[in-house]
Design a protein around this motif. Structure first.
Motif, mmCIF file in Angstrom:
data_model
loop_
_atom_site.group_PDB
_atom_site.id
_atom_site.type_symbol
_atom_site.label_atom_id
_atom_site.label_comp_id
_atom_site.label_asym_id
_atom_site.label_seq_id
_atom_site.Cartn_x
_atom_site.Cartn_y
_atom_site.Cartn_z
ATOM 1 N N ASN A 38 0.873 -1.158 0.000
ATOM 2 C CA ASN A 38 0.000 0.000 0.000
ATOM 3 C C ASN A 38 0.916 1.215 0.000
ATOM 4 O O ASN A 38 1.575 1.486 0.993
ATOM 5 C CB ASN A 38 -0.901 -0.021 1.238
ATOM 6 C CG ASN A 38 -1.847 1.140 1.272
ATOM 7 O OD1 ASN A 38 -2.087 1.779 0.261
ATOM 8 N ND2 ASN A 38 -2.375 1.426 2.434
ATOM 9 N N THR A 41 4.415 0.421 0.930
ATOM 10 C CA THR A 41 4.582 -0.092 2.273
ATOM 11 C C THR A 41 4.010 -1.502 2.301
ATOM 12 O O THR A 41 2.896 -1.735 1.864
ATOM 13 C CB THR A 41 3.823 0.781 3.301
ATOM 14 O OG1 THR A 41 4.315 2.110 3.193
ATOM 15 C CG2 THR A 41 4.030 0.273 4.705
ATOM 16 N N VAL A 43 2.149 -4.727 3.437
ATOM 17 C CA VAL A 43 0.954 -4.923 4.234
ATOM 18 C C VAL A 43 0.786 -6.406 4.529
ATOM 19 O O VAL A 43 0.911 -7.237 3.643
ATOM 20 C CB VAL A 43 -0.289 -4.403 3.473
ATOM 21 C CG1 VAL A 43 -1.555 -4.684 4.254
ATOM 22 C CG2 VAL A 43 -0.154 -2.929 3.169
ATOM 23 N N PHE A 45 -1.890 -9.332 6.179
ATOM 24 C CA PHE A 45 -3.289 -9.484 6.533
ATOM 25 C C PHE A 45 -3.651 -10.950 6.664
ATOM 26 O O PHE A 45 -2.941 -11.828 6.190
ATOM 27 C CB PHE A 45 -4.202 -8.815 5.504
ATOM 28 C CG PHE A 45 -4.209 -9.482 4.151
ATOM 29 C CD1 PHE A 45 -5.114 -10.492 3.864
ATOM 30 C CD2 PHE A 45 -3.323 -9.095 3.166
ATOM 31 C CE1 PHE A 45 -5.125 -11.111 2.620
ATOM 32 C CE2 PHE A 45 -3.331 -9.688 1.919
ATOM 33 C CZ PHE A 45 -4.230 -10.711 1.655
ATOM 34 N N LEU A 55 -5.903 -6.527 9.233
ATOM 35 C CA LEU A 55 -5.102 -5.849 8.217
ATOM 36 C C LEU A 55 -4.039 -5.033 8.930
ATOM 37 O O LEU A 55 -4.322 -4.012 9.550
ATOM 38 C CB LEU A 55 -5.995 -4.954 7.351
ATOM 39 C CG LEU A 55 -5.347 -4.139 6.257
ATOM 40 C CD1 LEU A 55 -4.642 -5.037 5.250
ATOM 41 C CD2 LEU A 55 -6.387 -3.289 5.563
ATOM 42 N N GLU A 56 -2.806 -5.540 8.898
ATOM 43 C CA GLU A 56 -1.700 -4.877 9.588
ATOM 44 C C GLU A 56 -1.157 -3.790 8.671
ATOM 45 O O GLU A 56 -0.573 -4.071 7.641
ATOM 46 C CB GLU A 56 -0.618 -5.903 9.915
ATOM 47 C CG GLU A 56 0.417 -5.394 10.869
ATOM 48 C CD GLU A 56 1.298 -6.513 11.382
ATOM 49 O OE1 GLU A 56 2.441 -6.592 10.896
ATOM 50 O OE2 GLU A 56 0.856 -7.282 12.245
ATOM 51 N N ASN A 57 -1.373 -2.548 9.052
ATOM 52 C CA ASN A 57 -0.970 -1.424 8.206
ATOM 53 C C ASN A 57 0.377 -0.822 8.589
ATOM 54 O O ASN A 57 0.868 0.059 7.908
ATOM 55 C CB ASN A 57 -2.053 -0.344 8.194
ATOM 56 C CG ASN A 57 -2.553 -0.032 9.579
ATOM 57 O OD1 ASN A 57 -1.822 -0.175 10.551
ATOM 58 N ND2 ASN A 57 -3.802 0.363 9.680
ATOM 59 N N ASP A 58 0.977 -1.301 9.653
ATOM 60 C CA ASP A 58 2.322 -0.864 10.043
ATOM 61 C C ASP A 58 3.046 -2.087 10.589
ATOM 62 O O ASP A 58 2.875 -2.453 11.757
ATOM 63 C CB ASP A 58 2.238 0.241 11.092
ATOM 64 C CG ASP A 58 3.609 0.792 11.475
ATOM 65 O OD1 ASP A 58 4.640 0.122 11.223
ATOM 66 O OD2 ASP A 58 3.661 1.898 12.033
ATOM 67 N N ALA A 64 -2.797 -2.505 13.586
ATOM 68 C CA ALA A 64 -3.667 -3.163 12.623
ATOM 69 C C ALA A 64 -5.102 -2.682 12.746
ATOM 70 O O ALA A 64 -5.531 -2.189 13.790
ATOM 71 C CB ALA A 64 -3.619 -4.668 12.822
ATOM 72 N N GLU A 65 -5.815 -2.870 11.655
ATOM 73 C CA GLU A 65 -7.259 -2.661 11.623
ATOM 74 C C GLU A 65 -7.885 -4.053 11.667
ATOM 75 O O GLU A 65 -7.488 -4.933 10.909
ATOM 76 C CB GLU A 65 -7.631 -1.956 10.316
ATOM 77 C CG GLU A 65 -9.084 -1.883 10.016
ATOM 78 C CD GLU A 65 -9.332 -1.348 8.617
ATOM 79 O OE1 GLU A 65 -10.328 -1.768 8.026
ATOM 80 O OE2 GLU A 65 -8.536 -0.533 8.109
#
Length: 98
Positions: A38, A41, A43, A45, A55-58, A64-65
């Motif tokens: 993304n 970066t 990602v 999930f 959903l690990e965004n970092d 995560a979300e």
């Protein structure tokens, strides 16, 4: 730390043993780990039961979300997973001998 490493070793060894027992029911594939991005970066999930996702965004701070009931987003993530999983140029098969 030593206890965690020992636990990880035992856990991984146990998982491999189980997977070897059911080689005709399990398919394992490997990627370079940089498939899903993304804005450049990476990602991570996972999707469970078609409704739940994480959903690990970092990946560095492991933020995560998560949602336990989002059919639409779970479907999209699942579709993306299978696009890579079924593409032999992106995901390579790992065979476990019994």
């Amino acid at each position: 730390m030593e206890v965690a490493l020992f636990y990880s070793f035992i856990f991984c060894r146990t998982v491999v043993k189980i997977l070897k027992t059911y080689t005709n029911k399990v398919t394992i594939k490997w990627t370079k780990g940089k498939t899903f991005k993304n804005d450049n970066t990476i990602v991570h999930f996972c999707v469970g039961d078609g409704y739940m996702y994480r959903l690990e965004n970092d990946i560095n701070n492991r933020t995560a979300e998560c949602n336990c009931y989002d059919l639409q987003k779970s479907f999209i993530l699942n579709e993306n997973f299978y696009l890579v999983f079924n593409n032999n140029n992106l995901a390579q098969l790992i065979t476990l001998s019994a």
